[in-house]
Motif scaffolding. Structure first.
Motif, PDB file in Angstrom:
ATOM      1  N   PRO A 219      36.372  39.696  38.428  1.00  0.00           N
ATOM      2  CA  PRO A 219      35.218  40.311  39.081  1.00  0.00           C
ATOM      3  C   PRO A 219      35.674  41.122  40.293  1.00  0.00           C
ATOM      4  O   PRO A 219      36.717  40.839  40.903  1.00  0.00           O
ATOM      5  CB  PRO A 219      34.370  39.112  39.508  1.00  0.00           C
ATOM      6  CG  PRO A 219      34.837  37.978  38.657  1.00  0.00           C
ATOM      7  CD  PRO A 219      36.271  38.231  38.366  1.00  0.00           C
ATOM      8  N   HIS A 220      34.892  42.124  40.679  1.00  0.00           N
ATOM      9  CA  HIS A 220      35.303  43.013  41.771  1.00  0.00           C
ATOM     10  C   HIS A 220      35.575  42.257  43.059  1.00  0.00           C
ATOM     11  O   HIS A 220      36.501  42.627  43.805  1.00  0.00           O
ATOM     12  CB  HIS A 220      34.246  44.086  42.019  1.00  0.00           C
ATOM     13  CG  HIS A 220      34.645  45.031  43.120  1.00  0.00           C
ATOM     14  ND1 HIS A 220      35.647  45.961  42.963  1.00  0.00           N
ATOM     15  CD2 HIS A 220      34.194  45.144  44.400  1.00  0.00           C
ATOM     16  CE1 HIS A 220      35.802  46.627  44.100  1.00  0.00           C
ATOM     17  NE2 HIS A 220      34.942  46.163  44.982  1.00  0.00           N
ATOM     18  N   ALA A 221      34.824  41.207  43.317  1.00  0.00           N
ATOM     19  CA  ALA A 221      35.034  40.438  44.544  1.00  0.00           C
ATOM     20  C   ALA A 221      36.420  39.804  44.593  1.00  0.00           C
ATOM     21  O   ALA A 221      36.908  39.430  45.658  1.00  0.00           O
ATOM     22  CB  ALA A 221      33.960  39.356  44.682  1.00  0.00           C
ATOM     23  N   GLN A 222      37.075  39.690  43.426  1.00  0.00           N
ATOM     24  CA  GLN A 222      38.402  39.098  43.339  1.00  0.00           C
ATOM     25  C   GLN A 222      39.495  40.152  43.125  1.00  0.00           C
ATOM     26  O   GLN A 222      40.633  39.804  42.778  1.00  0.00           O
ATOM     27  CB  GLN A 222      38.431  38.101  42.172  1.00  0.00           C
ATOM     28  CG  GLN A 222      37.521  36.898  42.345  1.00  0.00           C
ATOM     29  CD  GLN A 222      38.137  35.863  43.267  1.00  0.00           C
ATOM     30  OE1 GLN A 222      39.326  35.624  43.219  1.00  0.00           O
ATOM     31  NE2 GLN A 222      37.316  35.255  44.108  1.00  0.00           N
ATOM     32  N   HIS A 223      39.183  41.429  43.359  1.00  0.00           N
ATOM     33  CA  HIS A 223      40.127  42.478  42.968  1.00  0.00           C
ATOM     34  C   HIS A 223      41.414  42.475  43.795  1.00  0.00           C
ATOM     35  O   HIS A 223      42.396  43.118  43.413  1.00  0.00           O
ATOM     36  CB  HIS A 223      39.450  43.860  43.033  1.00  0.00           C
ATOM     37  CG  HIS A 223      39.415  44.460  44.404  1.00  0.00           C
ATOM     38  ND1 HIS A 223      40.340  45.385  44.841  1.00  0.00           N
ATOM     39  CD2 HIS A 223      38.571  44.252  45.437  1.00  0.00           C
ATOM     40  CE1 HIS A 223      40.065  45.741  46.075  1.00  0.00           C
ATOM     41  NE2 HIS A 223      38.999  45.069  46.464  1.00  0.00           N
ATOM     42  N   LYS A 224      41.440  41.736  44.902  1.00  0.00           N
ATOM     43  CA  LYS A 224      42.673  41.616  45.688  1.00  0.00           C
ATOM     44  C   LYS A 224      43.487  40.372  45.289  1.00  0.00           C
ATOM     45  O   LYS A 224      44.451  40.027  45.959  1.00  0.00           O
ATOM     46  CB  LYS A 224      42.354  41.576  47.176  1.00  0.00           C
ATOM     47  CG  LYS A 224      41.782  42.886  47.722  1.00  0.00           C
ATOM     48  CD  LYS A 224      41.528  42.798  49.217  1.00  0.00           C
ATOM     49  CE  LYS A 224      40.916  44.088  49.729  1.00  0.00           C
ATOM     50  NZ  LYS A 224      40.635  44.019  51.195  1.00  0.00           N
ATOM     51  N   ASN A 225      43.113  39.753  44.188  1.00  0.00           N
ATOM     52  CA  ASN A 225      43.830  38.587  43.685  1.00  0.00           C
ATOM     53  C   ASN A 225      44.819  39.061  42.623  1.00  0.00           C
ATOM     54  O   ASN A 225      44.464  39.251  41.460  1.00  0.00           O
ATOM     55  CB  ASN A 225      42.841  37.576  43.094  1.00  0.00           C
ATOM     56  CG  ASN A 225      43.107  36.164  43.551  1.00  0.00           C
ATOM     57  OD1 ASN A 225      44.136  35.877  44.163  1.00  0.00           O
ATOM     58  ND2 ASN A 225      42.187  35.263  43.255  1.00  0.00           N
ATOM     59  N   SER A 226      46.055  39.271  43.021  1.00  0.00           N
ATOM     60  CA  SER A 226      47.057  39.850  42.129  1.00  0.00           C
ATOM     61  C   SER A 226      47.475  38.846  41.056  1.00  0.00           C
ATOM     62  O   SER A 226      48.000  37.771  41.363  1.00  0.00           O
ATOM     63  CB  SER A 226      48.277  40.270  42.953  1.00  0.00           C
ATOM     64  OG  SER A 226      49.275  40.825  42.133  1.00  0.00           O
TER      65      SER A 226
END
Length: 364
Positions: A219-226
């Protein structure tokens, strides 16, 4: 002329032996010829020399083979006692090692404008090697294709389906590849600096016969989770460990996906997530697929999740732990202090090597 004459008997002998092997007269070398290792791991001695090691199921070190620089992960050939040891990113070399003799058989060099990400996987029959790579001028991920029978000659490359492909695995019983596209753009001119955190978009990409056949994104809210490291269960479900690039607290660092479905995140109390310090270093699925283990060398923790309930079931404190792989009845882990532990429900087996183990423990 002298060179041709002296080389002819050697070529003839090689052809003769090759013919005997093809005819089944001579045994084909197998991992038994290298001591039947259960795992491969890169390590370093205190004097700064680097090694690829074979580790037995009882945690004894079977062999130590020199590497030209620091290693990251390795790929084990499915039948031959042959391993490809990869440089830590942004390295441009990988070495093919005969683990029975300790000799280097080939050296893989990235084409100009590429670097390795430290991971690779063989096809089911061992005819091809696939490597995760960065096309750093284009800012795009690539999968290199190497022909094993031709001495690991590079035959081409395909898109990884995203930016920053790190780990790559093969689904059980197939040649379908799954790639962890971490979403982070880097360039050798800036070292390991992350260039696109605000716009990063990690995903899982499935590749069949050179084509991307499915993708799954957070989900976009997790887009910084590589999305960085992968473990594939016996049923084809893909567990993955992540590394958080945001400033605010992260909800989860471990997830699971099966083709045709949506990504699901494993559940852990907020304090347990915080203890991993935003960093999953390695991940493994148990042989029966019932559990997933992840490590954090920053948080000095091993966390084990139940794949049925999707919940956290066990936490083990262990300093500088990173490598993890499946073992009978549990998991084996390695640490930067040279420790090896087999974590089982019935207890632990322990060993200590005079080495600093690097990031990954690769099942053979």
């Amino acid at each position: 002329m002298a060179t041709e004459v002296s080389g002819a008997p050697q070529r003839g002998r090689r052809q003769f032996l090759g013919g005997l092997i093809a005819a089944g007269v001579l045994p084909v070398p197998s991992w038994a010829d290298a001591g039947s290792p259960a795992y491969l791991a890169a390590g370093a001695r205190a004097d700064g020399t680097y090694l690829l090691c074979g580790i037995a199921a009882d945690l004894s070190v079977l062999f130590e083979i020199p590497l030209p620089a620091r290693g990251h992960a390795a790929a084990a050939h499915p039948t031959r006692p042959q391993a490809v040891a990869f440089a830590r990113r942004p390295g441009t070399f990988a070495v093919v090692i005969d683990c029975a003799t300790g000799r280097q058989q080939a050296r893989l060099t990235c084409p100009e404008g590429r670097h390795f990400y430290g991971h690779g996987v063989f096809s089911a029959g061992g005819e091809w090697l696939f490597t995760t790579e960065n096309d750093f001028e284009a800012g795009a991920g690539r999968i290199g294709i190497w022909d094993v029978a031709a001495g690991y000659r590079r035959r081409g490359e395909i898109s990884s389906g995203g930016i920053g492909p790190h780990d790559i695995k093969r689904l059980p019983g197939t040649d379908i590849l799954v790639v962890a596209n971490g979403g982070i753009d880097t360039h050798p001119d800036t070292g390991r600096t992350k260039l696109n955190i605000p716009t990063m978009a990690p995903n899982l990409s499935y590749i069949d016969q050179g084509k991307i056949v499915e993708q799954a994104a957070l989900p976009h809210a997790q887009h910084k989770n590589s999305i960085r490291h992968l473990a594939v269960g016996p049923g084809g479900d893909v567990a993955f460990g992540m590394q958080w690039q945001g400033e605010e607290p992260v909800e989860a660092l471990v997830g699971k996906h099966q083709r045709g479905g949506q990504i699901a995140l494993f559940d852990a109390p907020p304090e347990a997530v915080r203890e991993m310090e935003g960093y999953i270093g390695s991940i493994a699925s148990s042989p029966d697929g019932a559990r997933v283990a992840v490590t954090s060398p920053r948080g000095n923790r091993v966390q084990i999740f139940d794949t049925g309930t999707m919940g956290l079931s066990q936490v083990i404190s262990l300093n500088d732990v990173c490598g993890v792989a499946p073992a009978e009845g549990g998991f084996t882990v390695t640490t930067g202090a040279g420790e090896l532990r087999c974590l089982r429900g019935s207890g632990e087996a322990r060993a200590k090597a005079d080495l600093m183990w690097d990031n990954h423990l690769i099942p053979v």
